[in-house]
Design an enzyme around this catalytic site. Sequence first.
Site, PDB file in Angstrom:
ATOM      1  N   LEU A  10     -18.590  -0.280 -32.966  1.00 39.49           N
ATOM      2  CA  LEU A  10     -19.062  -0.599 -34.472  1.00 39.49           C
ATOM      3  C   LEU A  10     -18.987   0.868 -35.135  1.00 39.49           C
ATOM      4  O   LEU A  10     -18.690   0.797 -36.268  1.00 39.49           O
ATOM      5  CB  LEU A  10     -20.204  -1.073 -34.446  1.00 39.49           C
ATOM      6  CG  LEU A  10     -20.504  -2.855 -34.096  1.00 39.49           C
ATOM      7  CD1 LEU A  10     -21.910  -3.241 -33.951  1.00 39.49           C
ATOM      8  CD2 LEU A  10     -19.698  -3.461 -34.726  1.00 39.49           C
ATOM      9  N   GLY A  11     -19.184   1.658 -34.172  1.00 39.44           N
ATOM     10  CA  GLY A  11     -19.351   2.897 -35.101  1.00 39.44           C
ATOM     11  C   GLY A  11     -19.861   3.966 -34.026  1.00 39.44           C
ATOM     12  O   GLY A  11     -19.832   3.606 -32.907  1.00 39.44           O
ATOM     13  N   GLU A  12     -19.876   5.388 -34.479  1.00 39.23           N
ATOM     14  CA  GLU A  12     -20.590   6.409 -33.696  1.00 39.23           C
ATOM     15  C   GLU A  12     -21.585   7.237 -34.439  1.00 39.23           C
ATOM     16  O   GLU A  12     -21.229   7.396 -35.529  1.00 39.23           O
ATOM     17  CB  GLU A  12     -19.137   7.231 -33.344  1.00 39.23           C
ATOM     18  CG  GLU A  12     -19.422   8.240 -32.377  1.00 39.23           C
ATOM     19  CD  GLU A  12     -18.346   9.034 -31.659  1.00 39.23           C
ATOM     20  OE1 GLU A  12     -18.456   9.178 -30.262  1.00 39.23           O
ATOM     21  OE2 GLU A  12     -17.144   8.634 -31.858  1.00 39.23           O
ATOM     22  N   GLY A  13     -22.479   7.561 -33.722  1.00 34.79           N
ATOM     23  CA  GLY A  13     -23.412   8.369 -33.966  1.00 34.79           C
ATOM     24  C   GLY A  13     -23.277   9.634 -33.341  1.00 34.79           C
ATOM     25  O   GLY A  13     -22.285   9.850 -32.747  1.00 34.79           O
ATOM     26  N   ASP A  48     -36.021  10.208 -42.747  1.00 37.19           N
ATOM     27  CA  ASP A  48     -34.425  10.246 -42.903  1.00 37.19           C
ATOM     28  C   ASP A  48     -34.049   8.821 -43.481  1.00 37.19           C
ATOM     29  O   ASP A  48     -33.131   8.175 -43.097  1.00 37.19           O
ATOM     30  CB  ASP A  48     -33.865  10.179 -41.560  1.00 37.19           C
ATOM     31  CG  ASP A  48     -32.504  10.636 -41.781  1.00 37.19           C
ATOM     32  OD1 ASP A  48     -31.662  10.709 -40.750  1.00 37.19           O
ATOM     33  OD2 ASP A  48     -31.782  10.768 -42.929  1.00 37.19           O
TER      34      ASP A  48
HETATM   35  P1  AMP Z   1     -25.838   4.941 -35.905  1.00 34.91           P
HETATM   36  O1  AMP Z   1     -25.485   5.944 -34.617  1.00 34.91           O
HETATM   37  O2  AMP Z   1     -27.115   4.365 -35.749  1.00 34.91           O
HETATM   38  O3  AMP Z   1     -25.788   5.759 -37.189  1.00 34.91           O
HETATM   39  O4  AMP Z   1     -24.804   3.901 -35.848  1.00 34.91           O
HETATM   40  C1  AMP Z   1     -23.428   4.118 -36.154  1.00 34.91           C
HETATM   41  C2  AMP Z   1     -22.786   2.940 -37.063  1.00 34.91           C
HETATM   42  O5  AMP Z   1     -22.699   1.756 -36.205  1.00 34.91           O
HETATM   43  C3  AMP Z   1     -23.425   2.788 -38.245  1.00 34.91           C
HETATM   44  O6  AMP Z   1     -23.189   3.464 -39.263  1.00 34.91           O
HETATM   45  C4  AMP Z   1     -23.189   1.180 -38.399  1.00 34.91           C
HETATM   46  O7  AMP Z   1     -21.896   0.999 -39.028  1.00 34.91           O
HETATM   47  C5  AMP Z   1     -23.152   0.631 -36.858  1.00 34.91           C
HETATM   48  N1  AMP Z   1     -24.348   0.038 -36.262  1.00 34.91           N
HETATM   49  C6  AMP Z   1     -25.525   0.717 -36.057  1.00 34.91           C
HETATM   50  N2  AMP Z   1     -26.398  -0.248 -35.707  1.00 34.91           N
HETATM   51  C7  AMP Z   1     -25.828  -1.521 -35.936  1.00 34.91           C
HETATM   52  C8  AMP Z   1     -26.193  -2.890 -36.089  1.00 34.91           C
HETATM   53  N3  AMP Z   1     -27.340  -2.987 -35.415  1.00 34.91           N
HETATM   54  N4  AMP Z   1     -25.561  -3.759 -36.341  1.00 34.91           N
HETATM   55  C9  AMP Z   1     -24.276  -3.449 -36.606  1.00 34.91           C
HETATM   56  N5  AMP Z   1     -23.644  -2.261 -36.975  1.00 34.91           N
HETATM   57  C10 AMP Z   1     -24.380  -1.363 -36.457  1.00 34.91           C
END
Ligand code: AMP
Length: 827
Positions: A535-538, A681
């Site tokens: 879905l994404g990467e932190g 944040d």
């Molecule tokens: P994060 O590391 O928490 O910023 O997550 C990175 C990306 O993953 C975010 O920008 C969202 O696009 C996606 N993401 C994080 N948490 C969720 C969630 N609970 N449901 C759907 N997408 C998520």
Amino acid sequence: MDSFFIPQRICWWRVLFLLSIFQDYLSNMLDCPPTCSCSPTEIYCNKSDNGISFPLFSLQDTGNNGNNSIEDLFKNITSIHIENWTGLQTLKEVDIELYTGLQRLTIMNGNLRVIQARAFSKNPHLRYINLSKNPLTTLSWQLFQNLQLSELRLEDVVFECGCDIRWIQLWQQRGEAGLHNQLLFCTNGAARIPLQTMNISLCDLPDISVTHSNLTVIEGDRVTVTCNGSGYPLPEVDWTVNDLHSINTHQSNVYWPKVHSINLTLVNVSRDDNFYMLTCIAENKVGMANASIQLTVYFPPTILKLDEPERRHETCIEFTVRGNPQPTLRWFYRDKLIPPSDYIRTDMDTYQDYLEGCLNFKNPTHHNNGNYTLEASNFLGVATKTVYGHFLNAPFSEDYDYNGTPTPTITVTHRPEEDTFGVSIAVGLAGFACVLLVVLFVLINKYGRRSKFGMKGPVAVISGEEDSASPLHHVNHGIITPCTLDAGPDAVVIGMTRIPVIENPQYFRHGHNCNKPATYVQHIKRRDIILKRELGEGAFGKVFLAECYNLSPTKDKMLVAVKTLKDPTLVFSQTLKDPTLAARKDFQREAELLTNLQHEHIVKFYGVCVDGDPLIMVFEYMKHGDLNKFLRAHGPDAMILVDGQPLQTNGELGLSQMLHIATQIAAGMMYLASQHFVHRDLATRNCLVGNGLLVKIGDFGMSRDIYSTDYYRVGGHTMLPIRWMPPESIMYRKFTTESDVWSFGVILWEIFTYGKQPWFQLANNEVIECITQGRVLERPRVCPKEVYDIMLGCWQREPQQRLNIKDIQKILYALGKATPVYLDILG
Ligand code: AMP
């Protein structure tokens, strides 16, 4: 995380008093075992046992069952401590099966020799087991295989050296269940040697291999897969086929000298097994290994649902299609293909092999009435279904022909919001404007002061009420929440501004607090999580969409978002001596904190998965991802690209939707403030959007990466979201509920600019300069004056003069309810 949510000064006498009340009640129904003392949650026996084998409550015949069943009373017991008992020689399943909520079990300094194979099978919550100083000669790892043990204490148990206890040696080496901190011994004939030095040959974990990693089959096929387990001792090998729909047969078990092989044949493979993980397990005395094959089942499409447009909304023909590979959809109206357009378009989501969605109509009229046929096809077949679309709206001045493009009869083209907008002006304006003016008048009179710094910028049109619950450092409800911080040694200087390097104390809280309520963080097994897609990467790991089994009591599996932590030492405890261990502890604390934050506008946290690497946190899945991306996708510049070509816009957010989004975030923040939680944040990138424009605050400290330009790096790892920070946070690292309110003002600005980066035209050092000098963001083009007034109320230089989040939420809610009404966009 230490007790943010409980009164700090709960005294022991008060706890004892409460316990004694409950004890009285309990003793009406159950007798505490002799020589033990009992509380509603604990049994403590440290005197001699009178020959009793295990302390069980005995039932008193009072004829009154109260509200709690006997099972509940047993279930409430979380800790049993038995010491110096000689009667307990064999621990059996029946001894502890009633204590289903048991978390801690101590049986020490006794005469325990044997633990039956399934002794702990009814105690899934056991986390701590202490069997020290017992004459146990052996112990099997299988006793603990379904538990999430955080500690197993075996001091002064002298096992016989041998393959049977090799697993304990391995657990020690891996640092599992705290065994690495214990000095354990075994006897080798007469000699007593440290377990760590035990050397046993032909005694190791099994190896396992399977014939495929992925297996793609067509529905109805027959297929055989093989699993080989090898090693010494030769393992038992088996396929786990629970809930498999295809008819399956275990065929031959073949034992070679070094390999145990087992075939599994699936006959007439079923579509319901698409995505199934066929898992094979090999077990011996030393431990277990497993391997899986992901099954992909191809099958022709079927149309499971095609509904007439719902009369009330009249804009959507809902459908559900199933097929694999994913079917291609086409729509026909009176046998003619409907081309994609702004007026009729397909919106859909995929879930596993299901496609769910709508054929959406923009302002449908009687011209759109008629038969609609859906065709779904993949290489295995085609399915079609027809439904009658009956749109009851009276014709507007805008008509559409069958394929949804405006007919030449159009005389006026306007957006639907503007219809209602115009109509509502007359009705809503007078009433709402009056209410709003009164509110504004009162607020301006009461709080409309200029910043004492007299700087250009935050003119107090609506300003903050003295918040009775804040600033938090004034509150002393016994809550341990230092919401303002002292400057520490680590800082960098930018221009004239010293930016301290900081960590959020709410994540990095050390030490133990005796008042801390036991937070039960749900532990989820790795094998229950099946990753679907990224879905994404932190900064610290990837986020995946996953299926999670055994999470919901009503559903066998559910979609979740899992955050992986590839290197926890980057996130937690960067400065400690043993970063990995400390990081795991911090991870546990953060999990406790997230477990305690529960609100409809805070993303749901389901639990953690810590059996192996990477560490995983499991959250509710929010279908539309982060709010910043969502805003950009629904702004004036958004285009959906198909094969690199712009196709259509996603539809711009209207005023009422923007207010709805903001109101929900404010509601989430109200809850955080009520929990004395300072977020630090808040930004749209840290909010998530679900179905039906549901918005939740969704990130608590781990995302720093995909939006790395939103952060300013100071000293090593620390990244500060300076564009969202008020002057006092930038200059004195002071973070409070009021600084969160400032960030909320910036969130409002982001919403009304469709996700623009605040101060996008300025470099980071210029932003710091601007904010510390008192400049504020300009009013976005589509932002009504009333909303900009809220922003200004959030951006008061003096934290005490800022609006409080409760008032903000109320105003936004009122504005949203009155919309569409005349809100002064141009004025
Ligand atoms: P994060 O590391 O928490 O910023 O997550 C990175 C990306 O993953 C975010 O920008 C969202 O696009 C996606 N993401 C994080 N948490 C969720 C969630 N609970 N449901 C759907 N997408 C998520």
